[in-house]
Design a protein around this motif. Structure first.
Motif, PDB file in Angstrom:
ATOM      1  N   GLU A  61       0.711  -1.268   0.180  1.00 47.04           N
ATOM      2  CA  GLU A  61       0.075   0.063  -0.091  1.00 47.04           C
ATOM      3  C   GLU A  61       0.929   1.263  -0.157  1.00 47.04           C
ATOM      4  OE1 GLU A  61      -3.239  -0.055  -0.436  1.00 47.04           O
ATOM      5  OE2 GLU A  61      -3.138  -2.414  -0.266  1.00 47.04           O
ATOM      6  N   ARG A  62       2.165   1.140   0.001  1.00 47.33           N
ATOM      7  CA  ARG A  62       3.034   2.461   0.259  1.00 47.33           C
ATOM      8  C   ARG A  62       4.429   2.008  -0.084  1.00 47.33           C
ATOM      9  NH1 ARG A  62       1.353   0.643   4.998  1.00 47.33           N
ATOM     10  NH2 ARG A  62      -0.458   1.877   4.842  1.00 47.33           N
ATOM     11  N   ALA A  63       5.352   2.940  -0.656  1.00 46.97           N
ATOM     12  CA  ALA A  63       6.669   2.519  -0.857  1.00 46.97           C
ATOM     13  C   ALA A  63       7.551   2.502   0.484  1.00 46.97           C
ATOM     14  CB  ALA A  63       7.316   3.731  -1.452  1.00 46.97           C
ATOM     15  N   GLU A  64       7.306   1.454   1.259  1.00 45.93           N
ATOM     16  CA  GLU A  64       7.848   1.087   2.318  1.00 45.93           C
ATOM     17  C   GLU A  64       8.253  -0.373   2.301  1.00 45.93           C
ATOM     18  OE1 GLU A  64       5.598   2.451   5.690  1.00 45.93           O
ATOM     19  OE2 GLU A  64       5.518   4.393   5.016  1.00 45.93           O
ATOM     20  N   ARG A  65       9.253  -0.761   3.311  1.00 45.55           N
ATOM     21  CA  ARG A  65       9.501  -2.050   3.526  1.00 45.55           C
ATOM     22  C   ARG A  65       8.594  -2.936   3.984  1.00 45.55           C
ATOM     23  NH1 ARG A  65      13.913  -2.327   8.100  1.00 45.55           N
ATOM     24  NH2 ARG A  65      13.716  -4.560   7.692  1.00 45.55           N
ATOM     25  N   GLY A  66       8.284  -4.290   3.570  1.00 43.15           N
ATOM     26  CA  GLY A  66       7.270  -4.977   4.091  1.00 43.15           C
ATOM     27  C   GLY A  66       7.579  -5.350   5.400  1.00 43.15           C
ATOM     28  N   ILE A  67       6.576  -5.717   6.226  1.00 44.68           N
ATOM     29  CA  ILE A  67       6.609  -6.099   7.841  1.00 44.68           C
ATOM     30  C   ILE A  67       6.126  -7.426   7.974  1.00 44.68           C
ATOM     31  CG2 ILE A  67       6.015  -5.710  10.038  1.00 44.68           C
ATOM     32  CD1 ILE A  67       5.438  -2.426   9.176  1.00 44.68           C
ATOM     33  N   PRO A  68       7.220  -8.239   8.114  1.00 40.60           N
ATOM     34  CA  PRO A  68       8.539  -8.106   8.403  1.00 40.60           C
ATOM     35  C   PRO A  68       9.379  -8.401   7.047  1.00 40.60           C
ATOM     36  CG  PRO A  68       7.976 -10.407   8.778  1.00 40.60           C
ATOM     37  CD  PRO A  68       6.839  -9.942   8.323  1.00 40.60           C
ATOM     38  N   SER A  69      10.600  -7.735   7.140  1.00 42.60           N
ATOM     39  CA  SER A  69      11.580  -8.049   6.119  1.00 42.60           C
ATOM     40  C   SER A  69      12.732  -7.684   6.320  1.00 42.60           C
ATOM     41  CB  SER A  69      11.067  -6.853   4.930  1.00 42.60           C
ATOM     42  OG  SER A  69      11.330  -5.566   5.250  1.00 42.60           O
ATOM     43  N   LYS A  70      13.860  -8.133   5.755  1.00 45.28           N
ATOM     44  CA  LYS A  70      15.261  -8.111   6.052  1.00 45.28           C
ATOM     45  C   LYS A  70      15.635  -6.874   4.933  1.00 45.28           C
ATOM     46  CE  LYS A  70      16.726 -12.884   7.401  1.00 45.28           C
ATOM     47  NZ  LYS A  70      17.551 -12.072   8.617  1.00 45.28           N
ATOM     48  N   ASP A  71      16.828  -5.951   5.670  1.00 47.60           N
ATOM     49  CA  ASP A  71      17.315  -5.035   4.742  1.00 47.60           C
ATOM     50  C   ASP A  71      18.732  -5.345   4.114  1.00 47.60           C
ATOM     51  OD1 ASP A  71      19.113  -5.092   6.806  1.00 47.60           O
ATOM     52  OD2 ASP A  71      18.679  -3.028   7.483  1.00 47.60           O
ATOM     53  N   ASP A  72      19.072  -4.602   3.140  1.00 43.75           N
ATOM     54  CA  ASP A  72      20.465  -4.847   2.383  1.00 43.75           C
ATOM     55  C   ASP A  72      20.155  -6.490   1.726  1.00 43.75           C
ATOM     56  OD1 ASP A  72      21.380  -2.656   3.002  1.00 43.75           O
ATOM     57  OD2 ASP A  72      23.285  -3.474   4.087  1.00 43.75           O
ATOM     58  N   PHE A  73      19.057  -6.470   1.166  1.00 44.64           N
ATOM     59  CA  PHE A  73      18.570  -7.876   0.720  1.00 44.64           C
ATOM     60  C   PHE A  73      18.940  -8.236  -0.547  1.00 44.64           C
ATOM     61  CE2 PHE A  73      16.077 -11.730  -0.059  1.00 44.64           C
ATOM     62  CZ  PHE A  73      16.587 -12.516   0.978  1.00 44.64           C
ATOM     63  N   VAL A  74      20.028  -8.768  -1.082  1.00 42.01           N
ATOM     64  CA  VAL A  74      20.482  -8.981  -2.366  1.00 42.01           C
ATOM     65  C   VAL A  74      21.392 -10.159  -2.283  1.00 42.01           C
ATOM     66  CG1 VAL A  74      21.766  -8.268  -4.520  1.00 42.01           C
ATOM     67  CG2 VAL A  74      20.880  -6.478  -2.949  1.00 42.01           C
ATOM     68  N   GLY A  75      20.734 -11.360  -2.159  1.00 42.20           N
ATOM     69  CA  GLY A  75      19.125 -11.606  -2.280  1.00 42.20           C
ATOM     70  C   GLY A  75      18.750 -11.144  -3.650  1.00 42.20           C
ATOM     71  N   TRP A  76      17.229 -11.800  -3.706  1.00 38.89           N
ATOM     72  CA  TRP A  76      16.494 -11.700  -4.820  1.00 38.89           C
ATOM     73  C   TRP A  76      16.128 -10.317  -5.176  1.00 38.89           C
ATOM     74  CZ3 TRP A  76      13.122 -16.284  -3.081  1.00 38.89           C
ATOM     75  CH2 TRP A  76      12.122 -15.810  -2.437  1.00 38.89           C
ATOM     76  N   THR A  77      16.098  -9.445  -4.436  1.00 42.19           N
ATOM     77  CA  THR A  77      15.400  -8.284  -4.708  1.00 42.19           C
ATOM     78  C   THR A  77      16.319  -7.600  -5.768  1.00 42.19           C
ATOM     79  OG1 THR A  77      14.645  -8.003  -2.632  1.00 42.19           O
ATOM     80  CG2 THR A  77      14.785  -5.990  -3.477  1.00 42.19           C
ATOM     81  N   GLY A  78      17.622  -8.119  -5.782  1.00 46.40           N
ATOM     82  CA  GLY A  78      18.306  -7.673  -6.863  1.00 46.40           C
ATOM     83  C   GLY A  78      17.844  -7.602  -8.172  1.00 46.40           C
ATOM     84  N   LEU A  79      16.747  -8.424  -8.507  1.00 49.09           N
ATOM     85  CA  LEU A  79      15.973  -8.317  -9.720  1.00 49.09           C
ATOM     86  C   LEU A  79      15.410  -6.974  -9.915  1.00 49.09           C
ATOM     87  CD1 LEU A  79      14.078 -11.896  -9.132  1.00 49.09           C
ATOM     88  CD2 LEU A  79      15.565 -11.252 -11.208  1.00 49.09           C
ATOM     89  N   ALA A  80      14.909  -6.319  -9.003  1.00 51.21           N
ATOM     90  CA  ALA A  80      14.248  -5.043  -9.249  1.00 51.21           C
ATOM     91  C   ALA A  80      14.890  -3.942 -10.064  1.00 51.21           C
ATOM     92  CB  ALA A  80      13.619  -4.615  -7.872  1.00 51.21           C
ATOM     93  N   PRO A  81      16.050  -3.563  -9.378  1.00 57.42           N
ATOM     94  CA  PRO A  81      16.949  -2.521 -10.219  1.00 57.42           C
ATOM     95  C   PRO A  81      17.792  -2.946 -11.272  1.00 57.42           C
ATOM     96  CG  PRO A  81      17.752  -2.881  -8.201  1.00 57.42           C
ATOM     97  CD  PRO A  81      16.773  -3.859  -8.073  1.00 57.42           C
ATOM     98  N   ILE A  82      17.799  -4.407 -11.811  1.00 58.67           N
ATOM     99  CA  ILE A  82      18.550  -4.801 -12.401  1.00 58.67           C
ATOM    100  C   ILE A  82      17.720  -5.572 -13.723  1.00 58.67           C
ATOM    101  CG2 ILE A  82      20.565  -6.077 -12.977  1.00 58.67           C
ATOM    102  CD1 ILE A  82      21.466  -5.938 -10.201  1.00 58.67           C
ATOM    103  N   SER A  83      17.388  -6.959 -13.464  1.00 59.68           N
ATOM    104  CA  SER A  83      16.769  -7.559 -14.435  1.00 59.68           C
ATOM    105  C   SER A  83      15.269  -6.907 -14.749  1.00 59.68           C
ATOM    106  CB  SER A  83      16.335  -8.715 -14.087  1.00 59.68           C
ATOM    107  OG  SER A  83      17.660  -9.596 -13.954  1.00 59.68           O
ATOM    108  N   ILE A  84      14.573  -6.489 -13.998  1.00 63.09           N
ATOM    109  CA  ILE A  84      13.080  -5.870 -14.148  1.00 63.09           C
ATOM    110  C   ILE A  84      13.319  -4.449 -15.016  1.00 63.09           C
ATOM    111  CG2 ILE A  84      11.228  -4.946 -13.058  1.00 63.09           C
ATOM    112  CD1 ILE A  84      11.162  -7.295 -11.078  1.00 63.09           C
TER     113      ILE A  84
END
Length: 503
Positions: A401-424
């Motif tokens: 619902e907003r541009a914020e981390r999910g609760i719960p979530s880990k930070d510095d997560f690369v990890g698969w979140t690298g997909l967002a600013p690279i592959s996606i």
């Protein structure tokens, strides 16, 4: 099949002969030094997007974190290749790693992220089983083979095929084919119901706490006697990708069993797991009724090309429905009309995750919904970058619902979140899709600002792709393509297409 492997005096299991051709088992342990980001950054692909400095900073920070998570193999743990850590708990995860390598392919000339998966294959059991979570520091697997949560989801073939499409690496394709077939066979023998459908559980499907089972079953650890729609679609996808691999490798006569399984799965999924009233695919219960839980996992059917043409528009429409999956940050993993939907994320009760977003986007592209894929990708990347601008990092998942981390979530997560600013970013915001074997790129241009990628890797070619700013989506794009090897670029925009060659 038929030969028994002795585990101990009381435990035997049947050997799959294809495991004997798994060259990762007992392979020499790699001793190459790990690259350092500061030395490597000038060789990485470089996105160009005028007016989006925060995005470029997020892209840069993502690679910094990724290189910080590189590890050398511990021979005592059975690891054989340098790898990227999952960034979770000191274990290598099958599900996470399969998605991590899908952005790692863009840096394969610096560090071969794909070899992370070598350490899964090196742990394959003699009957084809691979545990989904393997200890990095000592010999050990997180689950016993008979635990419902022991393995899955089967996305390894897709991860290898995507790498092959980007690099054209036939040698790797030939090495992974046998262990992938053996793993698929193990799942067929140990995770399917009599009608050919497959079961899973929250941990095994990767979406730990989604409320998919009926009351009385543990969401993470029980299969609930259901047929799981994502597991069925993943096996269908795996079977068809393995058949494509067999065609490329000249081994098409070995995969009739996979063609037969795909045919059976297609009938089962479309005959039993589709609700005509809801225009949606659901898990089915043991009494044959559908669950009614709209999970993003249903969209594996789109990626797997399981959805008949007459159903596709209605099925895809759920992604554009504000009461379901079209929330301010797309795509929540549980539909917003479910009573357990959590607007803060709640992990898999509404959280927005890079792997499932990437899966849906790939399915939309495969089905010809490139404009919707661009819209969803642009929305998601904007939210990730907005959260990055406030925090300086990327997260395991995000709030819907907003541009914020999910609760719960880990930070510095690369990890698969690298997909967002690279592959996606490259594939669905910019719309650039590689086919290394054909030395070809297809570029669906939707973005209006000046954008593109410098030092883009395509097989053994390095390509520069720049699109100048446009006033409207209908305006023919002005494209500059440079390459050190021959390459063909098909440019597609609203109302036209054009072929450009370079090199």
């Amino acid at each position: 099949m038929g030969k028994l492997f002795k585990v101990n005096d009381n435990l035997f299991y049947t050997v799959n002969p294809q495991v004997s051709r798994n060259t990762f088992i007992g392979a020499p342990v790699e001793d190459a030094p790990l690259p350092i980001y500061d030395d490597a950054k000038d060789s990485l692909p470089l996105p160009v997007w005028d007016g989006h400095d925060d995005l470029l900073a997020c892209y840069d920070k993502t690679w910094q974190i990724a290189f910080r998570n590189l590890r050398k193999p511990n021979a005592e743990a059975g690891f054989v290749s340098n790898f990227i850590d999952t960034a979770f708990n000191g274990y290598l995860f099958m599900w996470d790693s399969s998605f991590i390598v899908m952005f790692g392919k863009y840096a394969s000339r610096i560090f071969n992220f794909q070899k992370t998966l070598d350490n899964m294959y090196s742990h394959q059991h003699h009957d084809g089983f691979i545990c989904r979570e393997i200890c990095e520091s000592a010999s050990g697997e997180q689950f016993t083979r008979d635990d419902p949560a022991s393995t899955g989801p089967n996305v390894l073939p897709w991860a290898e095929w995507e790498y092959f499409c980007s690099t054209g690496d036939l040698d790797r394709l030939s090495r992974v084919f046998d262990p992938l077939c053996a793993y698929h066979k193990w799942l067929q023998l140990n995770r399917s119901w009599p009608d050919g459908s497959y079961w899973s559980c929250g941990l095994a499907c990767g979406m730990d706490n989604q409320p998919r089972q009926t009351p009385g079953y543990d969401a993470a650890m029980h299969h609930g006697f259901m047929s799981w729609i994502d597991a069925c679609a993943q096996q269908y996808l795996s079977a068809n990708i393995l058949c494509r691999m067999a065609d490329v490798l000249g081994r098409a006569d070995e995969v009739d069993w996979l063609r037969e399984e795909a045919a059976l799965l297609g009938k089962t999924v479309n005959g039993k797991m589709w609700s005509e009233e809801d225009a949606f695919y659901y898990d089915t219960r043991r009494d044959g009724t559908v669950s009614g839980v709209k999970t993003v996992g249903a969209y594996w059917t789109l990626l797997a090309d399981l959805v008949p043409p007459e159903r596709v528009d209605r099925f895809v429409a759920h992604l554009d429905n504000e009461k379901e999956f079209k929330r301010p940050n797309r795509i929540p993993t549980l539909s917003a009309d479910h009573p357990d939907y959590d607007p803060t994320g709640g992990y898999w009760k509404g959280g927005v995750w890079a792997p499932t977003n990437y899966m849906v986007l790939c399915g939309l592209h495969r089905s010809g919904y490139d404009r919707l894929a661009h819209e969803i990708a642009s929305d998601y990347v904007r939210n990730v970058v907005e959260a990055f601008a406030k925090t300086g990092t990327v997260f395991e998942n995000y709030a819907p619902e907003r541009a914020e981390r999910g609760i719960p979530s880990k930070d510095d997560f690369v990890g698969w979140t690298g997909l967002a600013p690279i592959s996606i970013l490259f594939e669905y915001v910019f719309g650039i899709h590689p086919d290394a074997l054909a030395h070809r790129i297809t570029w669906h241009v939707h973005t209006l600002e000046r954008h593109g990628v410098e030092k883009y890797p395509l097989g053994d070619a390095t390509v520069e792709l720049i699109c100048e700013a446009r006033a409207s989506d209908d305006e023919k794009p002005v494209i500059c393509v440079k390459s050190d090897k021959p390459v063909t670029v098909e440019i597609v925009w609203n109302g036209g297409r054009e072929i450009v060659t370079a090199g």
